[in-house]
Design a protein around this motif. Sequence first.
Motif, PDB file in Angstrom:
ATOM      1  N   VAL A 175      36.083  38.246  26.277  1.00  0.00           N
ATOM      2  CA  VAL A 175      37.323  38.491  25.518  1.00  0.00           C
ATOM      3  C   VAL A 175      36.976  39.139  24.178  1.00  0.00           C
ATOM      4  O   VAL A 175      37.555  40.167  23.789  1.00  0.00           O
ATOM      5  N   ILE A 176      35.998  38.563  23.479  1.00  0.00           N
ATOM      6  CA  ILE A 176      35.605  39.104  22.164  1.00  0.00           C
ATOM      7  C   ILE A 176      35.087  40.538  22.319  1.00  0.00           C
ATOM      8  O   ILE A 176      35.484  41.447  21.603  1.00  0.00           O
ATOM      9  N   TRP A 177      34.212  40.736  23.284  1.00  0.00           N
ATOM     10  CA  TRP A 177      33.617  42.069  23.477  1.00  0.00           C
ATOM     11  C   TRP A 177      34.710  43.100  23.756  1.00  0.00           C
ATOM     12  O   TRP A 177      34.707  44.196  23.193  1.00  0.00           O
ATOM     13  N   ASN A 178      35.649  42.727  24.607  1.00  0.00           N
ATOM     14  CA  ASN A 178      36.702  43.680  24.965  1.00  0.00           C
ATOM     15  C   ASN A 178      37.683  43.926  23.820  1.00  0.00           C
ATOM     16  O   ASN A 178      38.268  45.004  23.728  1.00  0.00           O
ATOM     17  N   GLU A 179      37.825  42.927  22.943  1.00  0.00           N
ATOM     18  CA  GLU A 179      38.618  43.129  21.719  1.00  0.00           C
ATOM     19  C   GLU A 179      37.933  44.172  20.846  1.00  0.00           C
ATOM     20  O   GLU A 179      38.575  45.030  20.246  1.00  0.00           O
ATOM     21  N   GLN A 180      36.599  44.054  20.777  1.00  0.00           N
ATOM     22  CA  GLN A 180      35.836  44.962  19.911  1.00  0.00           C
ATOM     23  C   GLN A 180      35.656  46.354  20.520  1.00  0.00           C
ATOM     24  O   GLN A 180      35.238  47.281  19.844  1.00  0.00           O
ATOM     25  N   ASN A 181      35.874  46.457  21.818  1.00  0.00           N
ATOM     26  CA  ASN A 181      35.672  47.745  22.497  1.00  0.00           C
ATOM     27  C   ASN A 181      36.937  48.118  23.259  1.00  0.00           C
ATOM     28  O   ASN A 181      36.931  48.260  24.479  1.00  0.00           O
ATOM     29  N   LYS A 182      37.963  48.268  22.513  1.00  0.00           N
ATOM     30  CA  LYS A 182      39.299  48.470  23.111  1.00  0.00           C
ATOM     31  C   LYS A 182      39.350  49.698  24.029  1.00  0.00           C
ATOM     32  O   LYS A 182      38.755  50.718  23.743  1.00  0.00           O
ATOM     33  N   GLY A 183      40.061  49.518  25.167  1.00  0.00           N
ATOM     34  CA  GLY A 183      40.301  50.642  26.076  1.00  0.00           C
ATOM     35  C   GLY A 183      39.212  50.832  27.120  1.00  0.00           C
ATOM     36  O   GLY A 183      39.391  51.576  28.073  1.00  0.00           O
ATOM     37  N   LYS A 184      38.069  50.123  26.949  1.00  0.00           N
ATOM     38  CA  LYS A 184      36.971  50.354  27.890  1.00  0.00           C
ATOM     39  C   LYS A 184      37.147  49.600  29.209  1.00  0.00           C
ATOM     40  O   LYS A 184      36.453  49.884  30.178  1.00  0.00           O
ATOM     41  N   ASN A 185      38.035  48.590  29.187  1.00  0.00           N
ATOM     42  CA  ASN A 185      38.139  47.766  30.395  1.00  0.00           C
ATOM     43  C   ASN A 185      39.241  48.207  31.353  1.00  0.00           C
ATOM     44  O   ASN A 185      39.517  47.524  32.330  1.00  0.00           O
ATOM     45  N   ALA A 186      39.840  49.366  31.062  1.00  0.00           N
ATOM     46  CA  ALA A 186      40.876  49.858  31.976  1.00  0.00           C
ATOM     47  C   ALA A 186      40.325  50.992  32.816  1.00  0.00           C
ATOM     48  O   ALA A 186      39.548  51.814  32.335  1.00  0.00           O
ATOM     49  N   SER A 187      40.728  51.021  34.063  1.00  0.00           N
ATOM     50  CA  SER A 187      40.265  52.102  34.930  1.00  0.00           C
ATOM     51  C   SER A 187      41.178  53.317  34.727  1.00  0.00           C
ATOM     52  O   SER A 187      42.152  53.260  33.987  1.00  0.00           O
ATOM     53  N   ARG A 188      40.842  54.404  35.428  1.00  0.00           N
ATOM     54  CA  ARG A 188      41.587  55.653  35.327  1.00  0.00           C
ATOM     55  C   ARG A 188      43.080  55.443  35.562  1.00  0.00           C
ATOM     56  O   ARG A 188      43.921  56.051  34.935  1.00  0.00           O
ATOM     57  N   ASN A 189      43.395  54.503  36.501  1.00  0.00           N
ATOM     58  CA  ASN A 189      44.812  54.294  36.822  1.00  0.00           C
ATOM     59  C   ASN A 189      45.428  53.149  36.018  1.00  0.00           C
ATOM     60  O   ASN A 189      46.481  52.626  36.379  1.00  0.00           O
ATOM     61  N   GLY A 190      44.746  52.759  34.938  1.00  0.00           N
ATOM     62  CA  GLY A 190      45.307  51.754  34.034  1.00  0.00           C
ATOM     63  C   GLY A 190      45.116  50.316  34.486  1.00  0.00           C
ATOM     64  O   GLY A 190      45.515  49.384  33.801  1.00  0.00           O
TER      65      GLY A 190
ATOM     66  N   LEU B  75      37.548  53.966  41.109  1.00  0.00           N
ATOM     67  CA  LEU B  75      36.556  52.901  40.943  1.00  0.00           C
ATOM     68  C   LEU B  75      35.285  53.469  40.331  1.00  0.00           C
ATOM     69  O   LEU B  75      34.923  54.619  40.593  1.00  0.00           O
ATOM     70  N   GLU B  76      34.597  52.657  39.525  1.00  0.00           N
ATOM     71  CA  GLU B  76      33.254  53.025  39.094  1.00  0.00           C
ATOM     72  C   GLU B  76      32.352  52.835  40.311  1.00  0.00           C
ATOM     73  O   GLU B  76      32.671  52.039  41.203  1.00  0.00           O
ATOM     74  N   LEU B  77      31.218  53.516  40.334  1.00  0.00           N
ATOM     75  CA  LEU B  77      30.322  53.370  41.493  1.00  0.00           C
ATOM     76  C   LEU B  77      28.899  53.142  41.017  1.00  0.00           C
ATOM     77  O   LEU B  77      28.411  53.862  40.148  1.00  0.00           O
TER      78      LEU B  77
ATOM     79  N   PRO C 175      30.494  44.070  30.593  1.00  0.00           N
ATOM     80  CA  PRO C 175      31.593  43.137  30.301  1.00  0.00           C
ATOM     81  C   PRO C 175      32.958  43.796  30.439  1.00  0.00           C
ATOM     82  O   PRO C 175      33.965  43.115  30.566  1.00  0.00           O
ATOM     83  N   GLU C 176      32.968  45.144  30.449  1.00  0.00           N
ATOM     84  CA  GLU C 176      34.260  45.853  30.572  1.00  0.00           C
ATOM     85  C   GLU C 176      34.772  45.827  32.015  1.00  0.00           C
ATOM     86  O   GLU C 176      35.947  46.097  32.266  1.00  0.00           O
ATOM     87  N   VAL C 177      33.895  45.518  32.964  1.00  0.00           N
ATOM     88  CA  VAL C 177      34.300  45.527  34.375  1.00  0.00           C
ATOM     89  C   VAL C 177      34.866  44.157  34.767  1.00  0.00           C
ATOM     90  O   VAL C 177      34.240  43.137  34.544  1.00  0.00           O
ATOM     91  N   GLU C 178      36.057  44.145  35.356  1.00  0.00           N
ATOM     92  CA  GLU C 178      36.697  42.886  35.751  1.00  0.00           C
ATOM     93  C   GLU C 178      36.267  42.461  37.158  1.00  0.00           C
ATOM     94  O   GLU C 178      35.992  41.300  37.411  1.00  0.00           O
ATOM     95  N   TRP C 179      36.215  43.447  38.062  1.00  0.00           N
ATOM     96  CA  TRP C 179      35.887  43.135  39.458  1.00  0.00           C
ATOM     97  C   TRP C 179      34.693  43.951  39.936  1.00  0.00           C
ATOM     98  O   TRP C 179      34.616  45.140  39.649  1.00  0.00           O
ATOM     99  N   ILE C 180      33.832  43.303  40.701  1.00  0.00           N
ATOM    100  CA  ILE C 180      32.761  44.035  41.379  1.00  0.00           C
ATOM    101  C   ILE C 180      33.008  43.925  42.879  1.00  0.00           C
ATOM    102  O   ILE C 180      33.242  42.839  43.400  1.00  0.00           O
ATOM    103  N   TRP C 181      33.011  45.062  43.523  1.00  0.00           N
ATOM    104  CA  TRP C 181      33.213  45.105  44.979  1.00  0.00           C
ATOM    105  C   TRP C 181      31.871  45.433  45.624  1.00  0.00           C
ATOM    106  O   TRP C 181      31.403  46.547  45.523  1.00  0.00           O
ATOM    107  N   TRP C 182      31.262  44.417  46.257  1.00  0.00           N
ATOM    108  CA  TRP C 182      29.985  44.643  46.947  1.00  0.00           C
ATOM    109  C   TRP C 182      30.234  45.173  48.354  1.00  0.00           C
ATOM    110  O   TRP C 182      31.067  44.635  49.082  1.00  0.00           O
ATOM    111  N   MET C 183      29.493  46.227  48.726  1.00  0.00           N
ATOM    112  CA  MET C 183      29.533  46.729  50.100  1.00  0.00           C
ATOM    113  C   MET C 183      28.102  46.874  50.602  1.00  0.00           C
ATOM    114  O   MET C 183      27.289  47.563  49.967  1.00  0.00           O
ATOM    115  N   ASP C 184      27.803  46.256  51.743  1.00  0.00           N
ATOM    116  CA  ASP C 184      26.496  46.455  52.382  1.00  0.00           C
ATOM    117  C   ASP C 184      26.267  47.937  52.653  1.00  0.00           C
ATOM    118  O   ASP C 184      27.230  48.680  52.881  1.00  0.00           O
ATOM    119  N   SER C 185      24.996  48.321  52.707  1.00  0.00           N
ATOM    120  CA  SER C 185      24.698  49.729  52.993  1.00  0.00           C
ATOM    121  C   SER C 185      25.100  50.113  54.421  1.00  0.00           C
ATOM    122  O   SER C 185      25.237  51.288  54.727  1.00  0.00           O
TER     123      SER C 185
END
Length: 467
Positions: A116-131, A171-173, A202-212
């Motif tokens: 929470v603190i980190w994202n307060e200090q780094n505003k806007g970094k935790n939103a993806s392209r589609n908000g 999504l980030e990859l 810390p800006e990433v809320e969800w990680i989606w793991w996919m096997d190779s």
Amino acid sequence: MNHEVSDTMSRKVVTTLNSYKVTILCGLITILVLRGTLPGGSSGLGASDFEVVPKEQLVDTEDTLVGRRITRKLAQVDISGDSTRADEAVVEEEVWDRSKPYSLGPKITKWDEQRVIWNEQNKGKNASRNGKPKMMLVSGSQPGPCANPMGDFYHLKFLKNRVDYARLHGLELFYNMATINKEMNSFWAKLPLLRKLMLSHPEVEWIWWMDSDAIFTDMAFEMPMDKYEGKNLIVHGFHNLLFEQHRWIGLNTGSFLIRNCQWSLDLLDAWAPFGPEGENRVNAGKMLTAKLVDRPVFEADDQSALAYLLLFDDPKWKSQTHLEWEFFLQGYWKYVVYNYENLMAMSHPGFGDDRWPLVTHFVGCKPCQLAVTPEVEECFTQMERAFNFADNQVLDKYGYAHKALASFKTQRIRKDTSDPLGLKDETMPKEHNLADETLDLTFQEREFLRNKERVEQEEALKQKTQP
Ligand code: UDP
Ligand code: MN
């Protein structure tokens, strides 16, 4: 005099030492060269860097010989590359004290508050392209080449498929090929990687793991994230199979989403001790086979360990986990691939379920190993079909499609047009669209027609404006 004698002696000693040094150096070089060139010999890389191929599975076709030659070459490059790091700062690998439970790293507390603190200090970094809250798609494979080059070919194709899905859904990859933690190899490699990524992003809320060995087959389906409010782990599975029947296949860890939060870090801490390679993993495997229904006898795997935690460990694991069964967060390939043509005739992308599966997972295929069995051949055939089934959904926008699901060759499905956006009538109503009827003409013929039309238009305008 004494001085001279001792001087001569010390020179002799130095000369002798030097010649020993040269001999030792030559010996070392010979060993390295021999190790690098002996077929099947140790490559100098960590044993865990390569899948071990049983000798009887090695078939000397031209392909496999090429594969082994590449492996040897890379091993030599890797050895020579090592020395360049000697004078740089390298942190010693931590050695696991086996008298203590295995741990992935220093204990992290109050992670939610820290984020929470980190994202307060780094505003806007935790939103993806589609908000939406940022999501990172993560996958990975072993650091060295596959024993079978076909495995690398499909790793590349499946990675291309992830690049497409990530681009289409904002999504980030992240694709990992580094050894994050020596003890946590093979299917356990995802655990230390997930922790590293959570702590470094810390800006990433969800990680989606996919096997190779899993591939997106519905490029239009979007994860229904609103559904998962208050949940931290989304994994494909069935309530009755897992919670009532205690079956080891009650859930599948080939494709799952995990929230970046304290609960997840704690889960990884509880999950990891089943994983370190060796005696620990073997014993944990025996316990899991005893506890889970239908589990074969083999070393502990991440999937069984998660099933165990949800069933028998702290109830908080179960309460914050969503078992997804309404669509194929992962779909077992044998249930899915033979239906693709049917779906193409009857359905369309966007459902994610049996009407158009979101993910096709090639469980058990082991494409990286050099086992030339009919089952593996079938895996490769179906991997190609799954890739092309997905790729058709990508290529459609550009006017191409694969000639058949089994073919990597593509063909045009639409003619190119001079009005790609279909806006010409709106923006330039006067200009007649020559595109469709002039496609088969040469450039000069098209230019001739365009000029003729312009002249005619100018003539018409002149006549209109003439008094
Ligand atoms: N894996 C990895 N690094 C490695 C070896 C494996 O990241 O060095 C990952 C890879 O993504 C692989 C996954 O671990 O897909 C699980 O293994 P696999 O898919 O072979 O297991 P299965 O789904 O067949 O049970
Ligand atoms: Mn898999």
